[in-house]
Design a protein around this motif. Structure first.
Motif, PDB file in Angstrom:
ATOM      1  N   SER A   2      48.400  58.557  14.424  1.00  0.00           N
ATOM      2  CA  SER A   2      49.519  58.604  13.686  1.00  0.00           C
ATOM      3  C   SER A   2      50.237  57.402  12.836  1.00  0.00           C
ATOM      4  O   SER A   2      50.453  56.419  13.501  1.00  0.00           O
ATOM      5  N   ASP A   3      50.469  57.386  11.779  1.00  0.00           N
ATOM      6  CA  ASP A   3      50.980  56.365  11.038  1.00  0.00           C
ATOM      7  C   ASP A   3      50.138  55.298  10.453  1.00  0.00           C
ATOM      8  O   ASP A   3      50.562  54.149   9.936  1.00  0.00           O
ATOM      9  N   GLU A  48      45.684  64.728   7.603  1.00  0.00           N
ATOM     10  CA  GLU A  48      46.478  64.417   8.929  1.00  0.00           C
ATOM     11  C   GLU A  48      45.370  64.992   9.997  1.00  0.00           C
ATOM     12  O   GLU A  48      45.758  64.526  11.264  1.00  0.00           O
ATOM     13  N   HIS A  57      47.130  53.024   8.514  1.00  0.00           N
ATOM     14  CA  HIS A  57      46.895  52.807   7.290  1.00  0.00           C
ATOM     15  C   HIS A  57      45.504  52.295   7.185  1.00  0.00           C
ATOM     16  O   HIS A  57      45.077  51.435   7.677  1.00  0.00           O
TER      17      HIS A  57
END
Length: 221
Positions: free
Chosen positions: A193-194, A155, A196
């Motif tokens: 963020s998020d 993260e 792929h």
């Protein structure tokens, strides 16, 4: 459209059945007449006994009006020769050959014959089932040398650039799926963020790339 299939093994028989369900006309070629038993009673297309690289056999199967040709016998050499005859002699637009030996696939691709390398493809499918966390490749070139895969990342990579990510993992970021849309990144693209992240890497380095991505980025001084 009319499709000619060379090889009436399990794959050839299943292809023939699927094409007929889609209302295409089909001709299946096999040198063993007993192989046509696999087609079942619902098959209404042609059954032609012979080799798929024999021009007369191909003509009998309707190659001159065919829009597609698939060579899926058990022999690599027979498949590629048949595919080349279909493409180069009869001008069939859509041609594909099944290849068992992945080392040959690159050579055949250079000849302009799309191939399906059975062993690497099957391996990838099995790995995607065994390793659903993204370690298995989403795509692999015909030689099996280069793979594209989604990598889970630490993260702390959020807010860092693609250039930094590539430098730390030794791969190339092929594309990023962001809010359901594919994005082609540049070096200064920032991981959000998020996101792929899909990367391209040499097959022998996939474990190293995945491990590196799972580590937090090193802070620069």
């Amino acid at each position: 459209m009319h499709v000619v299939i060379m090889g009436c093994g399990r794959v050839g028989a299943m292809m023939a059945a699927a094409l007929e369900r889609l209302d295409h006309s089909v001709a299946v070629i096999d040198k063993d007449a007993q192989a046509f038993r696999r087609l079942g009673q619902d098959y209404h297309g042609q059954q032609v006994v012979g080799t798929g690289f024999d021009r007369q056999v191909l003509v009998e199967a309707g190659i001159e009006r065919a829009a597609a040709f698939a060579a899926v016998s058990s022999g690599d050499n027979s498949n590629i020769i048949s595919a080349r005859v279909a493409r180069e002699t009869f001008g069939v637009e859509h041609v594909v050959a099944r290849i068992y030996d992945p080392k040959r696939a690159e050579v055949y691709e250079r000849l302009g014959i799309p191939t399906v390398a059975t062993v690497p493809w099957t391996t990838d499918r099995l790995l995607r089932t065994l390793l659903p966390d993204g370690v298995a490749s989403a795509w692999r070139d015909p030689t099996g040398r280069v793979a594209v895969l989604q990598v889970p990342y630490h993260e702390d990579w959020i807010g860092h650039t693609v250039k930094e990510f590539q430098g730390a993992t030794g791969c190339r970021v092929a594309f990023v799926m962001r809010f359901g849309t594919a994005v082609l990144p540049v070096a200064k693209t920032v991981i959000q963020s998020d996101d792929h992240v899909y990367v391209a890497a040499l097959s022998g380095t996939l474990s190293d790339v995945t491990a590196a991505a799972a580590q937090a980025p090193e802070e620069s001084n």
